[in-house]
Scaffold this active site. Structure first.
Site, PDB file in Angstrom:
ATOM      1  CE  LYS A   1      -3.761   2.215   2.565  1.00 27.44           C
ATOM      2  NZ  LYS A   1      -4.629   2.100   3.752  1.00 27.44           N
TER       3      LYS A   1
ATOM      4  CG  ASP B   1      -7.631  -2.246   3.359  1.00 29.77           C
ATOM      5  OD1 ASP B   1      -8.046  -3.072   2.519  1.00 29.77           O
ATOM      6  OD2 ASP B   1      -8.363  -1.716   4.192  1.00 29.77           O
TER       7      ASP B   1
END
Length: 152
Positions: free
Chosen positions: A121, A139
């Protein structure tokens, strides 16, 4: 709708509704953005923006941060969530930037995730913001669900 059409629909939607998505983190260089994004995990951008000026003032580049001790950096990171881990990650990240990447932030996801404290991420944030690469920072849960949906 084919997979290609679905992807194009999503790209078109975001191009129309959020064409210039920007981070709220304050930074002046790829190094500063990397520090800020590492600090932002499970923390608000507002808190990170309150904390980073002191860090950047004392450690303006990877070389100076790489020389920092835990005891020197920790007081500056203390107000951020998980300060012990993030302090260790920042020092380790800076040391690897200096040793492996000549003090420069790499701009591939594969190289970035080698750095302490940097996951996919964070790497996607850096590459999309700094280098305008077509990467989306999501995520792990969103990534897994999206992969399952794409395989159907």
């Amino acid at each position: 709708m084919t997979r290609k059409e679905r992807y194009q629909f999503v790209l078109d939607y975001f191009s129309k509704h959020n064409p210039d998505a920007e981070t709220e983190l304050l930074y002046d260089s790829p190094y500063q953005l990397l520090v800020a994004v590492i600090l932002s995990a499970q923390c608000t951008d507002k808190r990170v923006n309150m904390t980073t000026p002191a860090i950047f003032g004392q450690y303006p580049d990877a070389e100076s941060l790489a020389r920092a001790s835990f005891d020197e950096l920790f007081p500056l990171v203390r107000s951020i969530s998980y300060p012990n881990n993030k302090t260790k990650h920042l020092i380790g990240m800076a040391q690897m930037l200096v040793d492996k990447f000549h003090g420069q932030v790499p701009l591939t996801v594969e190289e970035l995730i080698e750095l302490p404290g940097v996951g996919r991420k964070t790497a996607n944030v850096i590459t999309s913001v700094v280098d305008n690469q077509p990467n989306m920072a999501v995520d792990t849960h969103v990534f897994r669900v999206a992969a399952q949906l794409a395989s159907r």
